[in-house]
Design a protein around this motif. Structure first.
Motif, PDB file in Angstrom:
ATOM      1  N   HIS A 181       0.854  -1.200   0.000  1.00 23.64           N
ATOM      2  CA  HIS A 181       0.000   0.000   0.000  1.00 23.64           C
ATOM      3  C   HIS A 181       0.877   1.233   0.000  1.00 23.64           C
ATOM      4  N   PHE A 225       1.378   5.600   0.604  1.00 25.84           N
ATOM      5  CA  PHE A 225       0.939   6.755   1.385  1.00 25.84           C
ATOM      6  C   PHE A 225       1.974   7.858   1.217  1.00 25.84           C
ATOM      7  N   ALA A 231       4.616   0.180   1.590  1.00 27.66           N
ATOM      8  CA  ALA A 231       4.946  -0.850   2.588  1.00 27.66           C
ATOM      9  C   ALA A 231       4.078  -2.064   2.337  1.00 27.66           C
ATOM     10  N   HIS A 240      -4.077   2.136   9.281  1.00 27.78           N
ATOM     11  CA  HIS A 240      -3.214   2.351  10.447  1.00 27.78           C
ATOM     12  C   HIS A 240      -2.412   3.625  10.227  1.00 27.78           C
ATOM     13  N   HIS A 259       0.960   6.027  10.062  1.00 26.38           N
ATOM     14  CA  HIS A 259       2.352   5.871   9.657  1.00 26.38           C
ATOM     15  C   HIS A 259       3.215   6.808  10.469  1.00 26.38           C
ATOM     16  N   CYS A 303       4.981   1.555   9.279  1.00 21.32           N
ATOM     17  CA  CYS A 303       3.572   1.367   9.585  1.00 21.32           C
ATOM     18  C   CYS A 303       3.454   1.065  11.071  1.00 21.32           C
TER      19      CYS A 303
HETATM   20 MN   LIG Z   1       1.231   1.155   6.137  1.00 21.70          MN
END
Ligand SMILES: [Mn+2]
Ligand SMILES: [Mn+2]
Ligand SMILES: [Zn+2]
Ligand SMILES: [Zn+2]
Lengths: 127, 127
Positions: free
Chosen positions: A56, A58, A68, A82, A84, A95
Motif C-alpha cells: 500500500h 501513502f 509498505a 493504520h 504511519h 507502519c
Molecule cells: Mn502502512
DNA sequence: TGTATTTTTGCAACTTAGTTGCATTAAATT
DNA sequence: AATTTAATGCAACTAAGTTGCAAAAATACA
C-alpha cells in the motif's frame, strides 16, 4: 484477473519489502534499482502490486510517496488502516500496528483517515 | 522582527483567506492571481505569512499544498493542531474544529500528528 | 512445437509543483 | 535626499511522477 505475474522486475522489487513494517520511498527504490530497471518500470510495478493488495502507498512528511507491505489485504479487500510514522532524525518510515477509528464529524461523511505521525524512533531517541 | 509588512501582495493574498475554516491550495491561488503577481511571489508571501503564524500549511490528498487561516497562533506559538478534511466530490478542503490528542506509541517519541480525512462534505452528501 | 496475441519494459519526452539566482523596484532608516 | 534593507519579477532550474510508442518478453493456442 487478480494474479500478479512474477516477472523479474516484480520479484526484484518485492524482495525490497521486508516482512516487517518498514516502508520504502519510491525515490529510494528508483535510485537503488537504477542500473537494473527503468524508473517507469518501478512506478508501474508498484502500481500493480498495490492493485493486487500486496503493498500500500501513502505520503510522507515531504510529500514523497512511500510503500509498505500489506498484511491482510487482497485485490478485493483493502483493509490496512493504520497510522504511519516518520522519524525526523533518521528519516525512517514505518507502519504502526495500531488501528484507527474513523472519527464522526458533524455533517460530513468520513470515508478514509490518513494519519502521519512524526517524531523520534527508538534508535534515535537513545543517542 | 515578528511583524509582516503589509505590501500590496500581502494584502491581496490575505484577502483570499476567509475567516472561516476553508483552505486554499497554492496552485489555485497562483492561478487566480496569475495576472496580478508572479507565482514566486505567491509562494514567498505564503511562506512569510506562515512564519508569522497567520496561516498554516498542510498537504491534501493529491500531495498539493494547502493553506488556511490560523486561529490562535503567533510567530512564537504555533498551536493549530486539528484534522483536515477533503471532500472527494467537490474537492473542498477545510480545517476541522476538533483537537487531536497525540497518541502514545511504544518506543517512540511522537511530536506531531497530521490527520487528513476524506469523504463527502455536507453539500455533496445531500445531492 | 511454431505462430499469434497480450503484457511488460525501456526510453525519451513531457508535465507540474515548487525552488533559486539575480537584477530591479519599493519601502523603510538615517 | 541618500543609504540600507526587504520585496518582487523573471527566467531558468529541480525533482517527482506520467505518457506514448516501439521493442522485448511472456502467455495462449493452433
Ligand atoms: Mn502502512
Ligand atoms: Mn488547518
Ligand atoms: Zn530514527
Ligand atoms: Zn463537497
Amino acid at each position: 484477473m487478480g494474479v500478479i505475474r512474477k516477472t523479474k522486475s516484480v520479484t526484484t522489487i518485492l524482495s525490497y519489502f521486508s516482512d516487517g513494517h518498514e516502508a520504502i520511498s519510491v525515490v529510494d527504490l528508483v535510485e537503488r534499482l537504477s542500473d537494473e530497471m527503468n524508473k517507469t518500470t518501478v512506478y508501474r510495478v508498484l502500481d500493480r502490486l498495490e492493485d493486487e493488495g500486496l503493498i500500500h502507498s501513502f505520503s510522507g512528511a515531504k510529500g514523497l510517496t512511500w510503500y509498505a507491505k500489506c498484511h491482510d489485504c487482497s485485490s478485493h479487500h483493502h483493509q490496512d488502516v493504520h497510522p504511519h510514522f516518520e522519524c525526523k532524525e533518521c528519516g525512517k518510515v514505518e507502519c504502526l500496528d495500531v488501528s484507527i477509528e474513523l472519527p464522526q464529524i458533524n455533517n460530513r461523511h468520513i470515508e478514509t483517515a490518513d494519519v502521519l505521525l512524526t517524531g523520534q524512533c527508538d534508535d534515535c531517541k537513545n543517542l
